[in-house]
Design a protein around this motif. Structure first.
Motif: not given
Length: 440
Positions: A18, A20, A34-35, A38-39, A52, A334-336, A338
């Motif tokens: 990860d 992040t 947003p990251l 996404a976890l 958050s 991965d947020f970017f 996925s």
């Protein structure tokens, strides 16, 4: 377990790789949100909610903070400082709205807009003389824009910061306003405007003379991280990402301060490979990628970079296939990446098949299909489509269950032998010349 869920083993792998914590060091907290959300694929809901809440509790997003607090501590009264912050924000909104109202009304007039020029000094003198807009009033636009951004009204923040930038001659605040506007457009998903702001920011950073080179390096590192948002959300964005990240200035920045960005460079190059596989530009990018991945292997490794090394450095097809299984898990989490998991895996199969074909003339169809994580029927269909689409000089022999490559007479091995002979000949020439020089 649904297709999007991960097993316990996969969760452990996803957590291991990860990014992040590394990415957040170079992102604004509003962009980090947003990251964090996404976890939820690799952490439980309560953990994500807590993360958050901790992330944004120091902003002016009071409604958000109240909502998260209620989820974390049901039935508990809001903290006194939270209620005091809510009152403060409301008062600031009223104060700055009143202070900037006249300036914004003036700037909105058609006659004023027609009078403004590219020369900011001229604009300032004109507005101060004709409408009483002083430097203090211009700075109030910046202050109001900051407040609106901090409370989550990104559209209003973007407009205020843009108006400020039109009039301001303060280079430091102009850069700050551009960062703020870029963040606002990213969060609002206005990708075209975000790209325009990204270009302006790069120009400001690249053209400005910094007293400390490390400061410029730091700015470029932030640009690299922020650029991931638009590049992974627009058409042809991965090609634009490759153009930027392979430029000498930004590639050296990646190697010096953020080698983990190589994950996204690998994803960009591999995902665009079917479209440009035979082009000179793609082959150059691939060579550069192989070189930098090899150079940085002691600084950073993950399944994506290891896939490139296994395939193009070690020519270990089994290891490359094994890495693809890990890659699929890492991409999902991965947020970017996925949203592009399918495209990456499909493109990776193309690359594996391409390298495999260069070193084999005859391949067992069933074995080849298995190496691509496909059944024999799926593999045969996939390979047939690939041969047709790429016009590869190959054919499938269904009776034998093989794929036959029609290699040119000058095979890879013959090329190596030929180049070795050439090097040997040149070495002998240099040696003879040196001996003659000594004898004379």
């Amino acid at each position: 377990m649904s297709e999007s869920e991960l097993s316990a083993t996969e969760v452990e792998l996803a957590r291991k790789y990860d990014l992040t914590p590394k990415l957040t060091a170079f992102l604004d907290r509003h962009l980090i949100y947003p990251l964090i959300m996404a976890l939820d694929l690799i952490y439980d809901e309560n953990t994500v909610t807590q993360l958050s809440y901790d992330l944004l509790k120091d902003t002016y997003m009071v409604k958000f903070e109240k909502s998260k607090f209620s989820n974390l501590y049901p039935g508990k009264e809001f903290p006194k400082e939270l209620l005091e912050k809510e009152e403060f924000v409301q008062k600031e909104l009223v104060r700055l709205d009143e202070k900037t109202k006249e300036t914004l009304n003036v700037l909105a007039q058609q006659s004023v807009q027609e009078h403004l020029k590219q020369d900011k000094e001229y604009n300032r003198q004109f507005l101060e003389k004709e409408h009483g807009i002083t430097e203090e009033k211009v700075l109030e636009l910046y202050e109001f824009g900051q407040l609106q951004y901090n409370r989550g009204d990104y559209m209003m923040a973007s407009d205020l910061l843009n108006n400020f930038r039109v009039l301001s001659t303060n280079s430091d605040l102009n850069i700050s306003a551009t960062w703020g506007r870029l963040a606002s457009e990213i969060i609002s998903l206005e990708w075209d405007t975000a790209l325009e702001e990204l270009v302006k920011l790069r120009e400001l950073i690249d053209s400005r003379s910094f007293s400390d080179p490390l400061t410029q390096l730091h700015h470029r590192t932030w640009v690299i991280h922020w650029s991931l948002f638009p590049y992974f959300n627009i058409e042809n964005g991965l090609e634009q990402l490759s153009d930027l990240f392979f430029s000498s200035t930004y590639l050296s920045t990646i190697q010096a301060s953020c080698p983990w960005i190589l994950r996204y460079l690998v994803a960009a190059v591999v995902s665009t490979s079917p479209k440009h596989h035979s082009s000179f530009e793609f082959q150059k990018r691939l060579r550069d990628l192989i070189r930098v991945v090899s150079q940085e292997q002691y600084e950073y490794q993950d399944p994506l970079t290891e896939f490139i090394r296994a395939l193009y450095v070690d020519f270990d097809f089994e290891a490359a296939i094994a890495k693809l299984t890990e890659v699929e898990v890492v991409i999902k989490a991965d947020f970017f990446l996925s949203n592009g998991a399918g495209q990456f895996l499909e493109s990776a199969r193309h690359l594996i098949f391409g390298v495999y074909c260069r070193v084999h003339e005859k391949m067992d169809l069933q074995q080849l299909s298995a190496s691509l994580n496909l059944s024999k029927d799926e593999g045969e269909k996939w390979i047939a489509n690939l041969i047709r689409d790429t016009k590869m000089d190959a054919k499938i022999n269904e009776s034998e269950g093989t794929v036959i490559m029609n290699h040119p007479a000058n095979s890879v091995y013959q090329q190596v032998i030929k180049k070795t002979k050439g090097l040997s000949f040149r070495s002998n020439q240099i040696l003879m010349a040196a001996l003659q020089k000594e004898s004379s």
